[in-house]
Design an enzyme around this catalytic site. Structure first.
Site, PDB file in Angstrom:
ATOM      1  N   THR A   1      -0.975  -3.782  -3.108  1.00  0.00           N
ATOM      2  CA  THR A   1      -1.720  -2.944  -2.177  1.00  0.00           C
ATOM      3  C   THR A   1      -0.731  -2.473  -1.123  1.00  0.00           C
ATOM      4  OG1 THR A   1      -3.759  -4.171  -2.562  1.00  0.00           O
ATOM      5  CG2 THR A   1      -3.643  -2.869  -0.532  1.00  0.00           C
TER       6      THR A   1
ATOM      7  N   LYS B   1      -7.704   2.208  -3.207  1.00  0.00           N
ATOM      8  CA  LYS B   1      -7.653   0.766  -2.956  1.00  0.00           C
ATOM      9  C   LYS B   1      -7.895   0.461  -1.483  1.00  0.00           C
ATOM     10  CE  LYS B   1      -6.586  -3.617  -3.181  1.00  0.00           C
ATOM     11  NZ  LYS B   1      -7.496  -4.650  -3.495  1.00  0.00           N
TER      12      LYS B   1
END
Length: 186
Positions: free
Chosen positions: A94, A170
């Site tokens: 991420t 995300k």
């Protein structure tokens, strides 16, 4: 079948690496803390002392690292050169959309395909191949690594050719999850 180098065997990476081994992939692993690689090594992975050695003779690199800085530090120009032209790096960390754009540019300079593929799921989902994957990048590269992604996740969502798009999704998803938790706690 692709030879996969896996960098980052933390809570998520460990389960993902084990899934790849169960899927029959030849796996070459690196982690700063060597002890964390032992479960994968016991199942057949080869451990390497540095990222450069891990990517040597690999056709796919998967990184699952903590943040923008860790990805930029570990996947440096030497690692990209060693991975080689035409091969693929799947960044499952991420990271920020800006970092994804910078990585895509650097990979392009070395003629290495870059796919952003952050994941939704907890370590138990990683260990059981039940992650949800958000992928974006070169179409040919996505097609080539689809069997790898299918081993790691129960669903793969394609967000087009701009790698930053997967990271936007995300981060937006994380924001929604945190907002829901905060709302329920209120």
């Amino acid at each position: 079948m692709e030879t996969v180098a896996f960098l980052g065997l933390g809570l998520m990476g460990q389960g993902m690496a084990l899934q790849l081994l169960e899927g029959g992939y030849r796996l070459r692993v690196y982690n700063r803390t060597a002890d964390k690689a032992q479960p994968a090594v016991q199942k057949g992975a080869e451990f390497f002392e540095d990222p450069l050695s891990a990517v040597r003779s690999s056709t796919v690199l998967i990184s699952m690292l903590s943040d923008d800085d860790a990805v930029k530090e570990v996947v440096d120009d030497q690692v990209l050169e060693e991975l080689g032209q035409g091969n693929i790096h799947i960044s499952m960390s991420t990271i920020s959309p800006a970092a994804a754009q910078d990585l895509a540019r650097r990979h392009g300079e070395k003629q290495v395909h870059y796919l952003a593929c952050p994941v939704f799921g907890r370590p138990d989902a990683a260990s059981s191949g039940k992650l949800r994957l958000c992928v974006a990048g070169d179409e040919e590269a996505k097609t080539r690594v689809r069997p790898v992604l299918d081993v790691l996740g129960q669903e793969v969502f394609d967000f087009g050719s701009d790698p930053a798009a997967a990271n936007v999704i995300k981060l937006a998803g994380n924001f929604l999850i945190v907002s829901a938790i905060e709302a329920m706690s209120e």
